[in-house]
Design an enzyme around this catalytic site. Sequence first.
Site, PDB file in Angstrom:
ATOM      1  NE  ARG A  55      42.647  63.318 -70.791  1.00 56.54           N
ATOM      2  CZ  ARG A  55      43.877  62.960 -70.448  1.00 56.54           C
ATOM      3  NH1 ARG A  55      44.521  62.068 -71.148  1.00 56.54           N
ATOM      4  NH2 ARG A  55      44.451  63.516 -69.406  1.00 56.54           N
ATOM      5  CG  HIS A  73      42.135  49.098 -70.210  1.00 52.77           C
ATOM      6  ND1 HIS A  73      42.241  50.095 -69.266  1.00 52.77           N
ATOM      7  CD2 HIS A  73      43.400  48.687 -70.445  1.00 52.77           C
ATOM      8  CE1 HIS A  73      43.525  50.267 -68.953  1.00 52.77           C
ATOM      9  NE2 HIS A  73      44.255  49.413 -69.653  1.00 52.77           N
ATOM     10  CE1 TYR A 113      45.008  57.817 -70.603  1.00 52.22           C
ATOM     11  CE2 TYR A 113      44.338  55.980 -71.995  1.00 52.22           C
ATOM     12  CZ  TYR A 113      44.664  57.313 -71.851  1.00 52.22           C
ATOM     13  OH  TYR A 113      44.644  58.134 -72.939  1.00 52.22           O
ATOM     14  CG  HIS A 171      46.527  51.464 -65.837  1.00 54.71           C
ATOM     15  ND1 HIS A 171      46.981  52.473 -66.647  1.00 54.71           N
ATOM     16  CD2 HIS A 171      46.368  50.373 -66.643  1.00 54.71           C
ATOM     17  CE1 HIS A 171      47.076  52.016 -67.893  1.00 54.71           C
ATOM     18  NE2 HIS A 171      46.708  50.764 -67.913  1.00 54.71           N
ATOM     19  CD  GLU A 180      47.855  47.222 -68.130  1.00 51.13           C
ATOM     20  OE1 GLU A 180      46.692  47.666 -68.142  1.00 51.13           O
ATOM     21  OE2 GLU A 180      48.672  47.387 -69.051  1.00 51.13           O
ATOM     22  CG  ASP A 212      51.454  46.174 -70.994  1.00 51.68           C
ATOM     23  OD1 ASP A 212      52.518  46.162 -71.632  1.00 51.68           O
ATOM     24  OD2 ASP A 212      50.490  46.903 -71.281  1.00 51.68           O
ATOM     25  CG  HIS A 219      52.934  48.314 -68.803  1.00 57.13           C
ATOM     26  ND1 HIS A 219      51.649  48.403 -68.333  1.00 57.13           N
ATOM     27  CD2 HIS A 219      53.001  49.174 -69.850  1.00 57.13           C
ATOM     28  CE1 HIS A 219      50.966  49.281 -69.063  1.00 57.13           C
ATOM     29  NE2 HIS A 219      51.769  49.758 -69.996  1.00 57.13           N
ATOM     30  CG  HIS A 243      47.559  44.495 -71.904  1.00 59.65           C
ATOM     31  ND1 HIS A 243      47.377  45.552 -71.042  1.00 59.65           N
ATOM     32  CD2 HIS A 243      46.337  44.041 -72.249  1.00 59.65           C
ATOM     33  CE1 HIS A 243      46.065  45.724 -70.872  1.00 59.65           C
ATOM     34  NE2 HIS A 243      45.416  44.825 -71.575  1.00 59.65           N
ATOM     35  CG  ASP A 258      53.284  52.805 -70.128  1.00 68.22           C
ATOM     36  OD1 ASP A 258      53.182  52.125 -71.172  1.00 68.22           O
ATOM     37  OD2 ASP A 258      52.313  53.081 -69.399  1.00 68.22           O
ATOM     38  CG  HIS A 265      52.185  50.441 -75.351  1.00 68.88           C
ATOM     39  ND1 HIS A 265      50.928  49.929 -75.221  1.00 68.88           N
ATOM     40  CD2 HIS A 265      52.622  50.657 -74.086  1.00 68.88           C
ATOM     41  CE1 HIS A 265      50.609  49.852 -73.937  1.00 68.88           C
ATOM     42  NE2 HIS A 265      51.622  50.291 -73.226  1.00 68.88           N
ATOM     43  CD  GLU A 269      47.096  47.432 -73.776  1.00 73.32           C
ATOM     44  OE1 GLU A 269      48.225  47.298 -73.257  1.00 73.32           O
ATOM     45  OE2 GLU A 269      46.102  47.852 -73.165  1.00 73.32           O
TER      46      GLU A 269
HETATM   47 ZN    ZN Z   1      51.129  51.062 -71.306  1.00 69.77          ZN
HETATM   48 FE    FE Z   2      48.542  47.473 -71.101  1.00 68.56          FE
HETATM   49 FE    FE Z   3      46.513  49.436 -69.535  1.00 70.54          FE
END
Ligand code: ZN
Ligand code: FE
Ligand code: FE
Length: 279
Positions: free
Chosen positions: A39, A69, A72, A109, A144, A178, A181, A213, A226, A228, A258
């Site tokens: 975050r 990464h 996000y 992202h 991504e 991904d 995604h 991913h 989105d 997963h 992920e």
């Molecule tokens: Zn995602």
């Molecule tokens: Fe991803």
């Molecule tokens: Fe990601």
Amino acid sequence: MSEFKIGCHLSSSKGFLAMGKEAVRIGANTFQFFTRNPRGGKAKDLDMADVEAYQVFAKENGLFPMLAHAPYTLNCAAKDAGILEFARNTMCDDLDRLSHFEGAMYNFHPGSHVGQGEEKGIELIAESLNIAMEHAAGTRILLETMAGKGSEVGRSFESLAAIIDRVERKESLGVCLDTCHVYDAGYDIVGDLEGVLEQFDRILGLDRLCAMHLNDSKNPFASHKDRHACIGEGSIPVEAVQRILNHPALMDKPFYLETPQEDNDGYAREIAMLKALRD
Ligand code: ZN
Ligand code: FE
Ligand code: FE
């Protein structure tokens, strides 16, 4: 035949050496981690003794370079000047830290245009990259592919290409594909993997594809959601995963899970299953 590069997302709370050891324990030879609290917020100071111990361990155990990464919540296309500055500063700081790791890659992202329009979003993301690039040293920065929820930029290969087009040091940029995604975004990797990869190659170039991913999706094709799922438990059949793992254009790329596993033993089982699917 190239060695299967496979890893998953690991918690960075115990440091780099701990992540390296955990990767080996669960049968991985690379891993992904968040550079800081997902975050956002401040990152811990780098513990150089840990960094050095990790380097030695990684070399001894043949680990492939790791994938960092970005949090996000960063938005490199924000409208609010404070939010935009925070995103850019965070990227610069992350990249400074990553300069200690040879061959590391940094995935983020691209951002959300929050009503400013995609064109403006693309412009702001490219500008952010041009600023951050000064800190990239040897680290590749990966954009991504996104599912396209809300005002996310990066749902289409064209939008990613438009960002890359506006960045000066293109050689330091790559793309992370991904599977959840792109399937959510409307690229049919289940029914027409060949066609999707052809499009990717034409618009972005497969040499830009630096990481995968590997996730199943809880939602149907082109749902822009989105969410997963674990491999084989969502809308992407295992046979499609098998085709992805063994596609000649993808075999060299590192794959990162992920998936919503409860713990790393779950990842160990998933990695073992993927190894069995690999030719
Ligand atoms: Zn995602
Ligand atoms: Fe991803
Ligand atoms: Fe990601």
